[in-house]
Design a protein around this motif. Sequence first.
Motif, PDB file in Angstrom:
ATOM      1  N   LYS A 109     -50.843  38.666  -4.075  1.00  0.00           N
ATOM      2  CA  LYS A 109     -51.803  39.761  -4.220  1.00  0.00           C
ATOM      3  C   LYS A 109     -53.012  39.317  -5.042  1.00  0.00           C
ATOM      4  CE  LYS A 109     -48.790  43.789  -3.657  1.00  0.00           C
ATOM      5  NZ  LYS A 109     -48.242  44.990  -4.299  1.00  0.00           N
ATOM      6  N   LEU A 110     -52.760  38.540  -6.086  1.00  0.00           N
ATOM      7  CA  LEU A 110     -53.851  38.031  -6.906  1.00  0.00           C
ATOM      8  C   LEU A 110     -54.738  37.102  -6.078  1.00  0.00           C
ATOM      9  CD1 LEU A 110     -55.202  37.794  -9.676  1.00  0.00           C
ATOM     10  CD2 LEU A 110     -53.605  35.953 -10.206  1.00  0.00           C
ATOM     11  N   LYS A 111     -54.121  36.245  -5.268  1.00  0.00           N
ATOM     12  CA  LYS A 111     -54.871  35.323  -4.417  1.00  0.00           C
ATOM     13  C   LYS A 111     -55.711  36.099  -3.404  1.00  0.00           C
ATOM     14  CE  LYS A 111     -54.215  31.126  -1.718  1.00  0.00           C
ATOM     15  NZ  LYS A 111     -53.261  30.142  -1.219  1.00  0.00           N
ATOM     16  N   LEU A 112     -55.151  37.166  -2.834  1.00  0.00           N
ATOM     17  CA  LEU A 112     -55.881  38.008  -1.888  1.00  0.00           C
ATOM     18  C   LEU A 112     -57.099  38.632  -2.567  1.00  0.00           C
ATOM     19  CD1 LEU A 112     -56.131  39.523   0.843  1.00  0.00           C
ATOM     20  CD2 LEU A 112     -54.612  41.260  -0.130  1.00  0.00           C
ATOM     21  N   LYS A 113     -56.910  39.144  -3.774  1.00  0.00           N
ATOM     22  CA  LYS A 113     -58.014  39.765  -4.507  1.00  0.00           C
ATOM     23  C   LYS A 113     -59.114  38.743  -4.810  1.00  0.00           C
ATOM     24  CE  LYS A 113     -59.095  42.318  -8.714  1.00  0.00           C
ATOM     25  NZ  LYS A 113     -58.628  42.791  -9.998  1.00  0.00           N
ATOM     26  N   GLN A 114     -58.704  37.561  -5.257  1.00  0.00           N
ATOM     27  CA  GLN A 114     -59.680  36.506  -5.561  1.00  0.00           C
ATOM     28  C   GLN A 114     -60.441  36.084  -4.311  1.00  0.00           C
ATOM     29  OE1 GLN A 114     -57.052  33.643  -7.361  1.00  0.00           O
ATOM     30  NE2 GLN A 114     -57.438  34.389  -9.433  1.00  0.00           N
ATOM     31  N   GLN A 115     -59.728  35.937  -3.187  1.00  0.00           N
ATOM     32  CA  GLN A 115     -60.374  35.534  -1.936  1.00  0.00           C
ATOM     33  C   GLN A 115     -61.363  36.593  -1.478  1.00  0.00           C
ATOM     34  OE1 GLN A 115     -59.970  32.496  -0.386  1.00  0.00           O
ATOM     35  NE2 GLN A 115     -61.692  33.151   0.843  1.00  0.00           N
ATOM     36  N   ALA A 116     -60.996  37.855  -1.610  1.00  0.00           N
ATOM     37  CA  ALA A 116     -61.900  38.946  -1.230  1.00  0.00           C
ATOM     38  C   ALA A 116     -63.163  38.908  -2.082  1.00  0.00           C
ATOM     39  CB  ALA A 116     -61.194  40.289  -1.371  1.00  0.00           C
ATOM     40  N   GLU A 117     -63.007  38.679  -3.380  1.00  0.00           N
ATOM     41  CA  GLU A 117     -64.167  38.601  -4.274  1.00  0.00           C
ATOM     42  C   GLU A 117     -65.078  37.439  -3.883  1.00  0.00           C
ATOM     43  OE1 GLU A 117     -62.411  38.417  -8.178  1.00  0.00           O
ATOM     44  OE2 GLU A 117     -61.966  40.564  -8.206  1.00  0.00           O
ATOM     45  N   LEU A 119     -65.397  36.068  -0.865  1.00  0.00           N
ATOM     46  CA  LEU A 119     -66.053  36.381   0.402  1.00  0.00           C
ATOM     47  C   LEU A 119     -67.202  37.362   0.203  1.00  0.00           C
ATOM     48  CD1 LEU A 119     -62.929  36.624   2.726  1.00  0.00           C
ATOM     49  CD2 LEU A 119     -64.725  34.878   2.798  1.00  0.00           C
ATOM     50  N   VAL A 120     -67.035  38.324  -0.701  1.00  0.00           N
ATOM     51  CA  VAL A 120     -68.105  39.275  -0.986  1.00  0.00           C
ATOM     52  C   VAL A 120     -69.265  38.557  -1.675  1.00  0.00           C
ATOM     53  CG1 VAL A 120     -68.741  41.288  -2.388  1.00  0.00           C
ATOM     54  CG2 VAL A 120     -66.642  41.326  -1.024  1.00  0.00           C
ATOM     55  N   GLY A 123     -71.331  36.552   0.661  1.00  0.00           N
ATOM     56  CA  GLY A 123     -72.003  37.332   1.700  1.00  0.00           C
ATOM     57  C   GLY A 123     -71.273  37.309   3.035  1.00  0.00           C
ATOM     58  N   GLU A 124     -70.117  36.679   3.093  1.00  0.00           N
ATOM     59  CA  GLU A 124     -69.351  36.621   4.342  1.00  0.00           C
ATOM     60  C   GLU A 124     -68.640  37.941   4.627  1.00  0.00           C
ATOM     61  OE1 GLU A 124     -66.991  32.937   4.957  1.00  0.00           O
ATOM     62  OE2 GLU A 124     -67.818  32.344   3.005  1.00  0.00           O
ATOM     63  N   CYS A 125     -68.536  38.773   3.609  1.00  0.00           N
ATOM     64  CA  CYS A 125     -67.792  40.024   3.719  1.00  0.00           C
ATOM     65  C   CYS A 125     -68.523  41.073   2.896  1.00  0.00           C
ATOM     66  CB  CYS A 125     -66.379  39.781   3.178  1.00  0.00           C
ATOM     67  SG  CYS A 125     -65.274  41.175   3.246  1.00  0.00           S
TER      68      CYS A 125
END
Length: 140
Positions: A109-117, A119-120, A123-125
């Motif tokens: 979950k931590l890795k998912l949160k970091q990856q989302a940050e 990507l944002v 500018g990819e997300c």
Amino acid sequence: MTIKLPSILKLADTAASAWSECDVALVQVNEAFGTPFEAARDNLLADVQQAESEGFDLGIFSGAESKFKFPQYKANIIVRVSRKPTPHTKLERLAAKVEDLEQQLKLAKLKLKQQAELLVQSGECDQITDKISLAFTRLK
């Protein structure tokens, strides 16, 4: 846009006023009724726990014939008893596996949160509003 700032501010004023009145009333109700109830509940719970530890059958406090039904108050006190197994090596091994999997899930979950940050930031997300909530607090 059909919603205007004055309209939102008027609604906010109404909500703040209603919350303030409710908050004051809830404090008064809790002082008058909540504190005595909590004390009575805690005393009853302590006695029920003591009775159970001495082998008293708590079954008389459940079902249609429960001794904890008080029609004069339209109240029913429900006794919930949670049981757990005694220690056992098979259970301890399984518990260790569960703990390890929970740790792996936490890291994922931590890795998912970091990856989302990331990507944002790149500018990819984009981010979209997930939820909006309101909280009312007392000013000091």
